[in-house]
Design a protein around this motif. Structure first.
Motif, PDB file in Angstrom:
ATOM      1  N   GLY A  25      67.857  18.644  42.106  1.00  0.00           N
ATOM      2  CA  GLY A  25      67.252  18.543  43.257  1.00  0.00           C
ATOM      3  C   GLY A  25      67.051  19.515  44.445  1.00  0.00           C
ATOM      4  N   PHE A  26      68.157  20.407  44.335  1.00  0.00           N
ATOM      5  CA  PHE A  26      68.578  21.311  45.289  1.00  0.00           C
ATOM      6  C   PHE A  26      67.424  22.435  45.263  1.00  0.00           C
ATOM      7  CE2 PHE A  26      70.936  25.009  46.929  1.00  0.00           C
ATOM      8  CZ  PHE A  26      71.167  24.485  48.158  1.00  0.00           C
ATOM      9  N   GLY A  27      67.056  22.805  44.194  1.00  0.00           N
ATOM     10  CA  GLY A  27      65.936  23.895  44.131  1.00  0.00           C
ATOM     11  C   GLY A  27      64.813  23.201  44.786  1.00  0.00           C
ATOM     12  N   ALA A  28      64.361  22.028  44.461  1.00  0.00           N
ATOM     13  CA  ALA A  28      63.359  21.521  44.944  1.00  0.00           C
ATOM     14  C   ALA A  28      63.190  21.266  46.536  1.00  0.00           C
ATOM     15  CB  ALA A  28      63.046  20.132  44.439  1.00  0.00           C
ATOM     16  N   LEU A  29      64.557  21.038  47.206  1.00  0.00           N
ATOM     17  CA  LEU A  29      64.706  20.898  48.524  1.00  0.00           C
ATOM     18  C   LEU A  29      64.566  22.369  49.230  1.00  0.00           C
ATOM     19  CD1 LEU A  29      65.483  19.475  51.121  1.00  0.00           C
ATOM     20  CD2 LEU A  29      67.904  20.111  50.393  1.00  0.00           C
ATOM     21  N   VAL A  30      64.881  23.375  48.656  1.00  0.00           N
ATOM     22  CA  VAL A  30      64.504  24.874  49.192  1.00  0.00           C
ATOM     23  C   VAL A  30      63.273  25.232  49.135  1.00  0.00           C
ATOM     24  CG1 VAL A  30      65.268  27.161  48.579  1.00  0.00           C
ATOM     25  CG2 VAL A  30      67.011  25.635  48.545  1.00  0.00           C
ATOM     26  N   VAL A  32      60.770  23.309  49.276  1.00  0.00           N
ATOM     27  CA  VAL A  32      60.282  22.421  50.363  1.00  0.00           C
ATOM     28  C   VAL A  32      60.182  23.265  51.774  1.00  0.00           C
ATOM     29  CG1 VAL A  32      60.051  20.132  51.556  1.00  0.00           C
ATOM     30  CG2 VAL A  32      59.874  20.054  48.927  1.00  0.00           C
ATOM     31  N   ILE A  33      61.566  23.377  51.969  1.00  0.00           N
ATOM     32  CA  ILE A  33      61.475  24.308  53.212  1.00  0.00           C
ATOM     33  C   ILE A  33      60.886  25.252  53.379  1.00  0.00           C
ATOM     34  CG2 ILE A  33      63.513  25.299  54.581  1.00  0.00           C
ATOM     35  CD1 ILE A  33      65.545  23.077  53.582  1.00  0.00           C
ATOM     36  N   ALA A  34      60.868  26.143  52.292  1.00  0.00           N
ATOM     37  CA  ALA A  34      60.157  27.514  52.087  1.00  0.00           C
ATOM     38  C   ALA A  34      58.782  27.546  52.418  1.00  0.00           C
ATOM     39  CB  ALA A  34      60.290  27.943  50.908  1.00  0.00           C
ATOM     40  N   LEU A  35      58.057  26.326  51.993  1.00  0.00           N
ATOM     41  CA  LEU A  35      56.742  25.924  52.183  1.00  0.00           C
ATOM     42  C   LEU A  35      56.326  25.398  53.644  1.00  0.00           C
ATOM     43  CD1 LEU A  35      55.699  24.022  48.837  1.00  0.00           C
ATOM     44  CD2 LEU A  35      54.845  26.175  49.513  1.00  0.00           C
ATOM     45  N   ILE A  36      57.183  24.919  54.111  1.00  0.00           N
ATOM     46  CA  ILE A  36      57.083  24.611  55.625  1.00  0.00           C
ATOM     47  C   ILE A  36      57.294  25.675  56.545  1.00  0.00           C
ATOM     48  CG2 ILE A  36      58.236  23.203  57.541  1.00  0.00           C
ATOM     49  CD1 ILE A  36      59.030  21.042  55.575  1.00  0.00           C
ATOM     50  N   ALA A  37      58.148  26.589  55.954  1.00  0.00           N
ATOM     51  CA  ALA A  37      58.327  27.845  56.628  1.00  0.00           C
ATOM     52  C   ALA A  37      57.171  28.897  56.829  1.00  0.00           C
ATOM     53  CB  ALA A  37      59.798  28.503  56.181  1.00  0.00           C
ATOM     54  N   ALA A  38      56.721  28.712  55.550  1.00  0.00           N
ATOM     55  CA  ALA A  38      55.474  29.508  55.328  1.00  0.00           C
ATOM     56  C   ALA A  38      54.217  29.110  56.040  1.00  0.00           C
ATOM     57  CB  ALA A  38      55.325  29.519  53.862  1.00  0.00           C
ATOM     58  N   ALA A  39      54.269  27.718  56.074  1.00  0.00           N
ATOM     59  CA  ALA A  39      52.983  26.905  56.955  1.00  0.00           C
ATOM     60  C   ALA A  39      53.100  27.404  58.499  1.00  0.00           C
ATOM     61  CB  ALA A  39      52.907  25.741  56.312  1.00  0.00           C
TER      62      ALA A  39
END
Length: 47
Positions: A25-30, A32-39
């Motif tokens: 699940g660590f890769g999924a967390l990263v 999600v954070i990358a998607l939020i940063a891109a948004a």
């Protein structure tokens, strides 16, 4: 003739060392954070 002395061969130990943050699940967390940063970057660019 000298008799050869038996030498101990090193045995590989199969003990995994746990690493912090490397669980499932660590890769999924990263991601999600990358998607939020891109948004957030996209919203700032629109201003």
């Amino acid at each position: 003739e000298p008799t050869p002395e038996p030498t101990e061969e090193p045995t590989a130990t199969a003990t995994p060392t746990p690493t912090e943050g490397g669980g499932p699940g660590f890769g999924a967390l990263v991601a999600v954070i990358a998607l939020i940063a891109a948004a957030l970057l996209a919203v700032r660019r629109d201003d």
